[in-house]
Design an enzyme around this catalytic site. Structure first.
Site, PDB file in Angstrom:
ATOM      1  N   ALA A  70     -32.842   2.548  38.390  1.00  0.00           N
ATOM      2  CA  ALA A  70     -34.200   3.102  38.465  1.00  0.00           C
ATOM      3  C   ALA A  70     -35.071   2.521  37.362  1.00  0.00           C
ATOM      4  O   ALA A  70     -36.217   2.113  37.605  1.00  0.00           O
ATOM      5  CB  ALA A  70     -34.159   4.625  38.377  1.00  0.00           C
ATOM      6  N   ASP A  71     -34.550   2.476  36.155  1.00  0.00           N
ATOM      7  CA  ASP A  71     -35.282   1.865  35.044  1.00  0.00           C
ATOM      8  C   ASP A  71     -35.619   0.406  35.335  1.00  0.00           C
ATOM      9  O   ASP A  71     -36.761  -0.043  35.188  1.00  0.00           O
ATOM     10  CB  ASP A  71     -34.439   1.905  33.764  1.00  0.00           C
ATOM     11  CG  ASP A  71     -34.580   3.212  33.002  1.00  0.00           C
ATOM     12  OD1 ASP A  71     -35.581   3.917  33.197  1.00  0.00           O
ATOM     13  OD2 ASP A  71     -33.680   3.522  32.213  1.00  0.00           O
TER      14      ASP A  71
END
Length: 391
Positions: free
Chosen positions: A164-165
């Site tokens: 996600a990052d």
């Protein structure tokens, strides 16, 4: 030396942790003047606790560093002066923080209408969760990934990296580049936004579409592909390897390569749908057939037969692979304290203007005086700001 393609851009980096630096890294590696703005005490970024760590060195290369106290109006005034000549500002504060500090998009766009202002948040700038703190693991859970990963009888499973990052940072860089290209036509900047949650959902791709179009809730399949069978991890005499088949021709080539003609004639395995329905029995039969040879033997034999297959590496083995070396993904940067350090380069190759890894991460406030003098502050003014704790 060839001029780097983004050397005409100035980027102000207010970001922390991983998503923001992932975005900014694209600009720095391809030549932009990236000015990293940190708190005067150096706090606020858990990655900054050890500036010599492998994670920090990889994330913060190719930047100049300054310190500003943005909780004081004098610090905000300096940032606004920097924005006057900047092309891009990247931040990943919680949405309310930039408004509270008076450094939000509307304020900065009034100073520099050409500014591309890029915001990366956990859940988005609006909505019921917009003010929540959020990190990669939270987005993995809420974004559906953990319910798809692992085995159904062992509970949800976190992925071993920070997707996600990383994807939010990559999408932010892509959005920023699009905005810069559009600015070349309109002459105007704009506000670019992305967030960990929607980026994680975007990564679900075909799994998400199975629900959106087909109303199927995908389940955990371990190492198996959810729909294409056989595709997964199989046992050799000395370990495990991966293989993937797509379509009947590929499947029948596999049966011939592993000397299992009975799998080619089994009526349950004649179609993709049949193989998916009977995946457990099929996988057990393939495992039995492949147990007689080594990983290397199977990888060589299957690829020669036109069936994609590969080893499963630990990281030391992966970086030793000749094809990995050929990609150039590993680069070296000179660090003033650590000496030459290997880092992850870029997966992007450019025929005329490749990326360069010119700077190790800056020490706290290393370039503050230089940057401020470049935008018109005198040495005396810089000294006064330093003695007042603004920088």
């Amino acid at each position: 030396m060839t001029q780097l393609p983004l050397s005409h851009l100035k980027v102000i980096d207010l970001s922390r942790v991983r998503a923001g630096p992932t975005c900014v890294k694209f600009f720095g590696d391809f030549g932009a003047d990236v000015i990293k703005v940190e708190r005067t005490d150096g706090e606020g970024d858990p990655m900054g606790d050890n500036r010599h760590s492998s994670d920090y060195v990889n994330a913060q290369r190719n930047k100049r560093g300054i310190t500003l106290d943005l909780k004081r109006p004098e610090g905000v005034a300096i940032l606004k002066r920097l924005v006057e000549t900047a092309d891009v500002l990247v931040e990943n504060f919680r949405p309310d923080v930039k408004h509270r500090l008076g450094i939000d998009y509307e304020v900065m766009a009034a100073i520099n209408p050409r500014l591309v202002y890029t915001s990366i948040s956990a859940f988005g700038e609006t909505g019921p969760y917009s003010s929540r703190p959020g990190f990669d693991l939270i987005a993995q859970g809420m974004g559906g990934l953990m319910a798809l990963t692992g085995y159904a009888d062992r509970g949800p499973m976190r992925v071993g990296i920070s997707p996600a990052d990383l994807s939010a940072g990559i999408f932010a860089a892509m959005g920023t580049m699009i905005a810069l290209l559009e600015r070349g036509v309109s002459g105007k900047g704009q506000w670019v936004q992305t967030n960990l949650l929607s980026s994680q959902i975007m990564l679900l791709d075909y799994q998400a579409m199975r629900w959106l179009m087909d109303k199927v809730v995908p389940i955990q399949r371990g190492n198996d592909h959810p729909q294409i069978v056989p595709t997964g991890v199989y046992r050799a005499s000395d370990g495990y390897f991966t293989l993937s088949t797509v379509g009947n021709d590929s499947y029948f080539r596999l049966c011939q390569a592993i000397d299992a003609p009975e799998l080619a004639t089994d009526p349950d395995f004649q179609t993709a749908e049949g193989r998916e329905r009977n995946r457990e029995r099929m996988n057990a039969a393939i495992d039995k057939a492949t147990a007689a040879r080594t990983v290397k033997q199977w990888v060589d034999l299957l690829n020669a037969a036109g069936v994609p297959a590969g080893p499963i590496y630990k990281l030391d083995e992966m970086f030793a692979d000749p094809q990995v070396k050929e990609t150039g993904i590993v680069q070296t940067i000179d660090h003033p304290a650590l000496g030459p350090v290997e880092i992850l380069g870029q997966p992007i190759k450019m025929s005329r203007t490749p990326p360069q890894f010119r700077r190790a991460p800056p020490a706290l406030g290393e370039h503050t005086a230089d940057v401020l003098e470049e935008i018109g502050y005198t040495k005396e003014e810089v000294a006064a700001l330093r003695s007042g704790g603004i920088i």
